[in-house]
Every structure is written in structure tokens, then in C-alpha cells.
Design a protein around this motif. Structure first.
Motif, PDB file in Angstrom:
ATOM      1  N   THR A   1       5.384  53.152  50.044  1.00 51.75           N
ATOM      2  CA  THR A   1       6.056  54.048  50.982  1.00 51.75           C
ATOM      3  C   THR A   1       5.119  55.209  51.345  1.00 51.75           C
ATOM      4  O   THR A   1       4.154  55.503  50.626  1.00 51.75           O
ATOM      5  N   TYR A   2       5.451  55.861  52.427  1.00 55.60           N
ATOM      6  CA  TYR A   2       4.656  57.001  52.871  1.00 55.60           C
ATOM      7  C   TYR A   2       4.720  58.147  51.871  1.00 55.60           C
ATOM      8  O   TYR A   2       3.705  58.817  51.616  1.00 55.60           O
ATOM      9  N   ALA A   3       5.892  58.370  51.286  1.00 51.03           N
ATOM     10  CA  ALA A   3       6.039  59.449  50.302  1.00 51.03           C
ATOM     11  C   ALA A   3       5.145  59.203  49.092  1.00 51.03           C
ATOM     12  O   ALA A   3       4.526  60.132  48.559  1.00 51.03           O
ATOM     13  N   GLN A   4       5.093  57.955  48.660  1.00 52.80           N
ATOM     14  CA  GLN A   4       4.203  57.622  47.545  1.00 52.80           C
ATOM     15  C   GLN A   4       2.748  57.885  47.913  1.00 52.80           C
ATOM     16  O   GLN A   4       1.972  58.407  47.095  1.00 52.80           O
ATOM     17  N   PHE A   5       2.385  57.541  49.126  1.00 51.37           N
ATOM     18  CA  PHE A   5       1.014  57.746  49.590  1.00 51.37           C
ATOM     19  C   PHE A   5       0.643  59.222  49.544  1.00 51.37           C
ATOM     20  O   PHE A   5      -0.424  59.599  49.027  1.00 51.37           O
ATOM     21  N   ILE A   6       1.508  60.090  50.055  1.00 54.11           N
ATOM     22  CA  ILE A   6       1.241  61.525  50.057  1.00 54.11           C
ATOM     23  C   ILE A   6       1.155  62.061  48.631  1.00 54.11           C
ATOM     24  O   ILE A   6       0.275  62.864  48.289  1.00 54.11           O
ATOM     25  N   GLY A   7       2.049  61.596  47.764  1.00 55.59           N
ATOM     26  CA  GLY A   7       2.036  62.047  46.381  1.00 55.59           C
ATOM     27  C   GLY A   7       0.753  61.662  45.655  1.00 55.59           C
ATOM     28  O   GLY A   7       0.166  62.476  44.926  1.00 55.59           O
TER      29      GLY A   7
ATOM     30  N   PHE B 210     -15.372  65.411  31.793  1.00 55.94           N
ATOM     31  CA  PHE B 210     -16.013  64.652  32.869  1.00 55.94           C
ATOM     32  C   PHE B 210     -15.502  63.213  32.888  1.00 55.94           C
ATOM     33  O   PHE B 210     -15.148  62.667  33.946  1.00 55.94           O
ATOM     34  N   ILE B 211     -15.425  62.599  31.714  1.00 55.81           N
ATOM     35  CA  ILE B 211     -14.948  61.217  31.615  1.00 55.81           C
ATOM     36  C   ILE B 211     -13.487  61.116  32.044  1.00 55.81           C
ATOM     37  O   ILE B 211     -13.097  60.222  32.805  1.00 55.81           O
ATOM     38  N   VAL B 212     -12.666  62.038  31.551  1.00 51.81           N
ATOM     39  CA  VAL B 212     -11.243  62.038  31.928  1.00 51.81           C
ATOM     40  C   VAL B 212     -11.086  62.219  33.426  1.00 51.81           C
ATOM     41  O   VAL B 212     -10.258  61.557  34.069  1.00 51.81           O
ATOM     42  N   ASN B 213     -11.884  63.109  34.004  1.00 51.27           N
ATOM     43  CA  ASN B 213     -11.823  63.361  35.439  1.00 51.27           C
ATOM     44  C   ASN B 213     -12.170  62.106  36.239  1.00 51.27           C
ATOM     45  O   ASN B 213     -11.503  61.763  37.227  1.00 51.27           O
ATOM     46  N   ILE B 214     -13.214  61.387  35.829  1.00 49.57           N
ATOM     47  CA  ILE B 214     -13.602  60.166  36.533  1.00 49.57           C
ATOM     48  C   ILE B 214     -12.501  59.113  36.439  1.00 49.57           C
ATOM     49  O   ILE B 214     -12.129  58.487  37.435  1.00 49.57           O
ATOM     50  N   VAL B 215     -11.993  58.898  35.222  1.00 53.84           N
ATOM     51  CA  VAL B 215     -10.936  57.890  35.037  1.00 53.84           C
ATOM     52  C   VAL B 215      -9.700  58.284  35.841  1.00 53.84           C
ATOM     53  O   VAL B 215      -9.032  57.420  36.441  1.00 53.84           O
ATOM     54  N   PHE B 216      -9.396  59.571  35.889  1.00 52.53           N
ATOM     55  CA  PHE B 216      -8.250  60.070  36.645  1.00 52.53           C
ATOM     56  C   PHE B 216      -8.366  59.695  38.115  1.00 52.53           C
ATOM     57  O   PHE B 216      -7.457  59.099  38.700  1.00 52.53           O
ATOM     58  N   TYR B 217      -9.505  60.029  38.743  1.00 53.91           N
ATOM     59  CA  TYR B 217      -9.599  59.744  40.178  1.00 53.91           C
ATOM     60  C   TYR B 217      -9.747  58.252  40.453  1.00 53.91           C
ATOM     61  O   TYR B 217      -9.334  57.763  41.507  1.00 53.91           O
ATOM     62  N   ALA B 218     -10.315  57.495  39.508  1.00 55.26           N
ATOM     63  CA  ALA B 218     -10.412  56.044  39.697  1.00 55.26           C
ATOM     64  C   ALA B 218      -9.025  55.400  39.682  1.00 55.26           C
ATOM     65  O   ALA B 218      -8.716  54.535  40.523  1.00 55.26           O
ATOM     66  N   ILE B 219      -8.180  55.831  38.749  1.00 57.41           N
ATOM     67  CA  ILE B 219      -6.819  55.287  38.675  1.00 57.41           C
ATOM     68  C   ILE B 219      -6.019  55.675  39.912  1.00 57.41           C
ATOM     69  O   ILE B 219      -5.284  54.852  40.482  1.00 57.41           O
ATOM     70  N   VAL B 220      -6.168  56.922  40.345  1.00 60.00           N
ATOM     71  CA  VAL B 220      -5.468  57.371  41.552  1.00 60.00           C
ATOM     72  C   VAL B 220      -5.926  56.564  42.760  1.00 60.00           C
ATOM     73  O   VAL B 220      -5.112  56.191  43.630  1.00 60.00           O
ATOM     74  N   GLU B 221      -7.214  56.288  42.834  1.00 63.31           N
ATOM     75  CA  GLU B 221      -7.732  55.499  43.948  1.00 63.31           C
ATOM     76  C   GLU B 221      -7.127  54.103  43.975  1.00 63.31           C
ATOM     77  O   GLU B 221      -6.701  53.604  45.024  1.00 63.31           O
ATOM     78  N   ILE B 222      -7.072  53.463  42.814  1.00 61.54           N
ATOM     79  CA  ILE B 222      -6.481  52.126  42.736  1.00 61.54           C
ATOM     80  C   ILE B 222      -4.995  52.181  43.081  1.00 61.54           C
ATOM     81  O   ILE B 222      -4.475  51.325  43.800  1.00 61.54           O
ATOM     82  N   CYS B 223      -4.305  53.220  42.594  1.00 63.24           N
ATOM     83  CA  CYS B 223      -2.872  53.354  42.870  1.00 63.24           C
ATOM     84  C   CYS B 223      -2.598  53.560  44.360  1.00 63.24           C
ATOM     85  O   CYS B 223      -1.533  53.154  44.852  1.00 63.24           O
ATOM     86  N   THR B 224      -3.523  54.169  45.075  1.00 60.52           N
ATOM     87  CA  THR B 224      -3.335  54.366  46.509  1.00 60.52           C
ATOM     88  C   THR B 224      -3.138  53.034  47.212  1.00 60.52           C
ATOM     89  O   THR B 224      -2.328  52.914  48.135  1.00 60.52           O
ATOM     90  N   GLY B 225      -3.868  52.028  46.764  1.00 62.63           N
ATOM     91  CA  GLY B 225      -3.731  50.708  47.373  1.00 62.63           C
ATOM     92  C   GLY B 225      -2.399  50.037  47.089  1.00 62.63           C
ATOM     93  O   GLY B 225      -2.040  49.068  47.768  1.00 62.63           O
ATOM     94  N   PHE B 226      -1.666  50.529  46.085  1.00 66.38           N
ATOM     95  CA  PHE B 226      -0.375  49.934  45.726  1.00 66.38           C
ATOM     96  C   PHE B 226       0.812  50.723  46.283  1.00 66.38           C
ATOM     97  O   PHE B 226       1.960  50.343  46.051  1.00 66.38           O
ATOM     98  N   CYS B 227       0.566  51.822  46.988  1.00 66.27           N
ATOM     99  CA  CYS B 227       1.669  52.627  47.528  1.00 66.27           C
ATOM    100  C   CYS B 227       2.461  51.816  48.549  1.00 66.27           C
ATOM    101  O   CYS B 227       1.900  51.280  49.506  1.00 66.27           O
TER     102      CYS B 227
END
Length: 275
Positions: free
Chosen positions: A124-130, A105-122
């Protein structure tokens, strides 16, 4: 006459008995402090997961302008997210059943939190989709973890109420995203990106809170029972094989209900996500 009697009584016999629901306040009063904490941490994790999902939905035009793409190109990111939710559900479901409700559960939360933050740093469009594809895996895993955490240790009489309240985290996440989108996106120079950066921070606090909470008692009982099972006690048995061994009897006995629930949730999601 027997056929007529059967036709008259058959459908009425299928009607479940009328049971008056208990007072919701009474049901919530059955929970102890630990059970309340489990429910709140699960609700918050599901809420901020939905927050991130709807952040894309609310900023399709903004994101399309940033990447010089059509809005339909950005909605493909939503489609990819939803397509990969099943992958995340399988992965985190197996891991959760094998290793417990806490750390997956903890790993899952940290995973989606990091992905969410990374979305703001994309950039290119390819990075966004990935990145949105990765979020789909994280999003697929989180609800099962949330449901197990919130409901396993709760009193049986209160589980129906709690499951309904937990599901509303999805709606609450949308409302928070809509409100903060108005407050943040158009009031600073980073535009939609800042909303993703903000949305990734509260889940990390939720993960930190979960660290200080114990493993669920229900899973500890399952873990203890496995020690007496020679098959599950074999350390060389893979997590997948152990999961299949545990789920096979349940599917054999309850497959009609399982199929019904899958179709029902498919219908709910069809109504929720059609555009």
C-alpha cells in the motif's frame, strides 16, 4: 595613510598561502592495508545507500502507477526521507561516539538494507511512505559512520583526498542505480520491486566484511582517554549527556566553521535535489 595601507593589505592578508597539492598517488600510497579496507568498506556502504535513495527517484512513474497515485505523491516519499535524515544523523552520531565506529556502523548498514528490501514488499502507499521514513533515519546515520570509518585512522595528509573520494559514493550510487534500473526493472515481472530486492543484498555483504575488521585506532584512543575521565567513566551517565559533554567544547571553539559547513551543505543539497 594608515587607513589606506590597511585597506590595501587587509584583503590580500586573508588569502591563504598557495600550497601545491601532493601527487594523489603518493597520498594514497601512505595508507596501509587496514586503512585501505576501512576506506573501501565505507565507500561501498555510502554507495549502496545512495543506490537505494535514487531507486525511488528513477521509478517515480512506475511506483505511482502501482499504487494508483500521482507522481507528486511518490516524491513525497523522497521528501520524508530527506526530512528524517537529521534524526538519523543525531541518533547514530551519538551512538557512534559513545559505543564505537564498528557496531553502530554495522547496525546502520543492516538497518538500511532491510528497509530497502522491505520497500519492494510494500503493498500500500501508506506502507511505502512509512518505510521510506525509516530509510531516512538510516540514511542520515550512514554518512557520519562512513566518514569516521574511512578518515579517522588515515594519515592527515591524505584525509582531504579521501574525503572527496568518499563523497563520490553518492554519485556512484546514482550511476549504479541508473544502469541496473535499465537492466532489471523492465526485464522481469516484478518490475521496480526487484531493483529494491537486489539493492538490499550487497550492503549485507559490506556489513559482513566490516565484522571482520577491527575498531578504529582513533576511537580506541578516545575510549582509553575516557577511562581517566571521572565524568565519562560513570556508567550511569546517559549516552546523550556524554555526547553533549564532549561536543560542547568543540562547538564553543569552532561554531563559526560549524555554521558555515551546515550552510554550505544545505546549498549543495538544494542544488542536488531540486526538481
Amino acid at each position: 595613510m594608515l587607513i589606506l595601507k590597511y585597506l590595501i593589505t587587509r584583503f590580500t592578508s586573508l588569502m591563504p598561502p598557495l600550497i601545491l597539492p601532493e601527487n594523489p598517488i603518493t597520498l594514497l600510497g601512505m595508507l596501509n592495508r587496514q586503512q585501505i579496507a576501512f576506506f573501501i568498506v565505507a565507500l561501498l556502504a555510502w554507495t549502496f545507500d545512495a543506490f537505494d535513495f535514487f531507486t525511488v527517484t528513477l521509478n517515480i512513474i512506475e511506483i505511482a502507477t502501482t499504487y494508483n497515485k500521482l507522481p507528486s505523491d511518490i516524491t513525497w516519499g523522497i521528501t520524508v526521507t530527506l526530512m528524517l535524515r537529521s534524526v538519523g544523523a543525531i541518533i547514530f552520531g551519538i551512538v557512534g561516539d559513545r559505543f564505537g565506529r564498528k557496531w553502530p556502523f554495522i547496525v546502520n548498514i543492516v538497518f538500511y538494507a532491510i528497509v530497502e528490501i522491505c520497500t519492494g514488499f510494500c503493498s500500500t502507499y501508506a506502507q511505502f511512505i512509512g518505510v521510506r521514513a525509516l530509510f531516512g533515519i538510516a540514511m542520515g546515520g550512514i554518512y557520519g559512520n562512513c566518514a569516521a570509518t574511512a578518515l579517522e585512522d588515515a594519515p592527515i595528509a591524505a584525509r582531504g583526498l579521501l574525503s572527496g573520494l568518499l563523497q563520490q559514493g553518492y554519485a556512484l550510487g546514482y550511476l549504479l542505480a541508473a544502469a541496473l534500473n535499465l537492466a532489471i526493472t523492465n526485464n522481469q515481472r516484478y518490475r521496480w520491486r526487484a531493483l529494491f530486492w537486489f539493492g538490499g543484498c550487497p550492503p549485507l555483504l559490506v556489513a559482513l566484511w566490516r565484522i571482520f575488521l577491527p575498531e578504529t585506532r582513533a576511537f580506541l584512543c578516545v575510549k582509553e582517554a575516557r577511562k581517566t575521565n571521572a565524568f565519562a567513566a560513570d556508567h550511569q551517565v546517559s549516552a546523550v549527556r556524554a555526547f553533549l559533554s564532549a561536543i560542547r567544547p568543540a562547538l564553543a571553539q569552532h561554531w563559526p566553521i560549524f555554521i558555515y559547513l551546515v550552510l554550505m551543505m544545505a546549498g549543495f543539497n538544494f542544488l542536488s535535489h531540486e526538481r
